[in-house]
Design a protein around this motif. Sequence first.
Motif, PDB file in Angstrom:
ATOM      1  N   LYS A   5       0.840  -1.189   0.000  1.00 48.44           N
ATOM      2  CA  LYS A   5       0.000   0.000   0.000  1.00 48.44           C
ATOM      3  C   LYS A   5       0.883   1.250   0.000  1.00 48.44           C
ATOM      4  O   LYS A   5       2.063   1.197   0.318  1.00 48.44           O
ATOM      5  CB  LYS A   5      -0.925  -0.007   1.216  1.00 48.44           C
ATOM      6  N   ARG A   6       0.270   2.388  -0.338  1.00 45.30           N
ATOM      7  CA  ARG A   6       0.997   3.651  -0.354  1.00 45.30           C
ATOM      8  C   ARG A   6       0.283   4.666   0.520  1.00 45.30           C
ATOM      9  O   ARG A   6      -0.935   4.628   0.682  1.00 45.30           O
ATOM     10  CB  ARG A   6       1.122   4.204  -1.778  1.00 45.30           C
ATOM     11  N   THR A   7       1.056   5.585   1.063  1.00 49.96           N
ATOM     12  CA  THR A   7       0.491   6.691   1.823  1.00 49.96           C
ATOM     13  C   THR A   7       1.426   7.885   1.697  1.00 49.96           C
ATOM     14  O   THR A   7       2.636   7.716   1.493  1.00 49.96           O
ATOM     15  CB  THR A   7       0.306   6.321   3.309  1.00 49.96           C
ATOM     16  N   ALA A   8       0.865   9.065   1.803  1.00 52.64           N
ATOM     17  CA  ALA A   8       1.705  10.259   1.740  1.00 52.64           C
ATOM     18  C   ALA A   8       2.529  10.396   3.017  1.00 52.64           C
ATOM     19  O   ALA A   8       3.716  10.720   2.975  1.00 52.64           O
ATOM     20  CB  ALA A   8       0.837  11.504   1.538  1.00 52.64           C
ATOM     21  N   LEU A   9       1.878  10.131   4.161  1.00 54.99           N
ATOM     22  CA  LEU A   9       2.554  10.267   5.445  1.00 54.99           C
ATOM     23  C   LEU A   9       2.298   9.041   6.295  1.00 54.99           C
ATOM     24  O   LEU A   9       1.152   8.650   6.513  1.00 54.99           O
ATOM     25  CB  LEU A   9       2.051  11.515   6.182  1.00 54.99           C
ATOM     26  N   LEU A  10       3.371   8.462   6.798  1.00 56.07           N
ATOM     27  CA  LEU A  10       3.286   7.333   7.715  1.00 56.07           C
ATOM     28  C   LEU A  10       3.773   7.785   9.076  1.00 56.07           C
ATOM     29  O   LEU A  10       4.906   8.266   9.209  1.00 56.07           O
ATOM     30  CB  LEU A  10       4.134   6.165   7.212  1.00 56.07           C
ATOM     31  N   VAL A  11       2.932   7.648  10.074  1.00 59.09           N
ATOM     32  CA  VAL A  11       3.321   7.937  11.456  1.00 59.09           C
ATOM     33  C   VAL A  11       3.512   6.602  12.163  1.00 59.09           C
ATOM     34  O   VAL A  11       2.574   5.812  12.279  1.00 59.09           O
ATOM     35  CB  VAL A  11       2.258   8.778  12.184  1.00 59.09           C
ATOM     36  N   ILE A  12       4.728   6.353  12.613  1.00 54.82           N
ATOM     37  CA  ILE A  12       5.033   5.104  13.310  1.00 54.82           C
ATOM     38  C   ILE A  12       5.011   5.373  14.806  1.00 54.82           C
ATOM     39  O   ILE A  12       5.844   6.110  15.342  1.00 54.82           O
ATOM     40  CB  ILE A  12       6.402   4.544  12.882  1.00 54.82           C
ATOM     41  N   GLY A  13       4.032   4.793  15.468  1.00 55.24           N
ATOM     42  CA  GLY A  13       3.851   5.010  16.892  1.00 55.24           C
ATOM     43  C   GLY A  13       2.559   5.749  17.162  1.00 55.24           C
ATOM     44  O   GLY A  13       2.311   6.815  16.587  1.00 55.24           O
TER      45      GLY A  13
END
Length: 414
Positions: free
Chosen positions: A4-12
């Motif tokens: 999948k794709r996303t503009a912004l990934l926030v981990i946590g």
Amino acid sequence: METKRTALLVIGAGPYGIATAAYAKYLGVPVTVVGKTLDFWKTNMPRGMFLRSGPDWHLDARDVATFQAYFKMRGLTPTQVKPVPLDMFLDYASWFMGQYDLTPRPALITHLARSNGTYTATHDDGSQIRADKVVLSLGFAWFKHYPSELENTLPVGSYMHTCDMVDFEFLRGKRVLIVGGRQSAFEWAALIQEKGADEIHVTHRHPTPRFTEPDWSWVQPMVRRTLEDHGWWRRSTSEEKEKIRSDFWAVGRLTLEAWLGPRVHQPHIHIHENTTIAATRTLADGTYEISLEDNTTVQVHHIILATGYAPNMHNVAFLDRTTILQELQTLNGSPMLDTEFQTNLSNLYVTGLAAVQDFGPFFGFTVGCPVAARIIGEAVSQCKLPGQRDTIKGELPRSSWARYMAGGRPASAS
């Protein structure tokens, strides 16, 4: 398996992660949050714990879905809920996410790699997500601090960090030593005593802090100053920084909450101040004989280290060694960040505790959540053409980034 794709990934999905994701989403950024919501707060903090902060410390960069707004929604006033129970803060965080229709994916990231300007994260189920930009909201779990002098003195396997010792029921009838002299040491002591421990010893190498009502009023304006001038902390002189750290230390470390005092001053809790552990011996019955430098000897079943946290990016196991960690510029374990929380790796941001070196000690506490969220959210929402991020605010060539960030720091930064 499809990526999948996303503009912004926030981990946590801790306070800093959900605060940043909510504001970025409000600004129209397609965002994906991966992590079990406030997992550290739910699994590494004990039931019955209270927050040191009040409802003026909240999560919303827009100052709308605040803790005070949550109180009003529930028909409560701050004086009715003082101190704030941990469970109430968790409920507020859940309500906050509902205001922004934010639902983190309850998974773990096992690997994050960088290639051709984008990032690929692998989940614990093997699926992957590719992101243009990534925010690392790492919280505390990766950064447990074990002082070397204790590691060299205590037997291997004899101790646990406070965040790994939060179920106190099995300590009923046992004897416990807590090493540390700040809020967590004494709150753990109170909770363990209330669960029926036979005897609790608290030892620390400084005078015991005072149990009194602390004044946090000066902190919020100072954090808000970062909105007006993102780089004020890093430009401050060493003397100015030390003065602020000392003031913050005096409030957050040299004083303890007044409500905790009566719970600590109990017959079964013994405080050993201005001393350290001199020697440890494992006895035949599996207990530990601890000799303190004040000539006191105690015999305990368990040892708990209330020794805090220290950022070290090399402890973050899911970061790819070759494409991220070998390229990431750090100093004393912390990432070197620009004035928008971005690392030297384009579009990789770090927030929360790991950002305190460049933004000040406030960002190790929830008080910094809305400010960090606003700065990062506005940075990631700006549409830039590929390669445009060659300057910092249009002033310095990318090749001068490290020198700009160093600001007189030692050249050994790596």
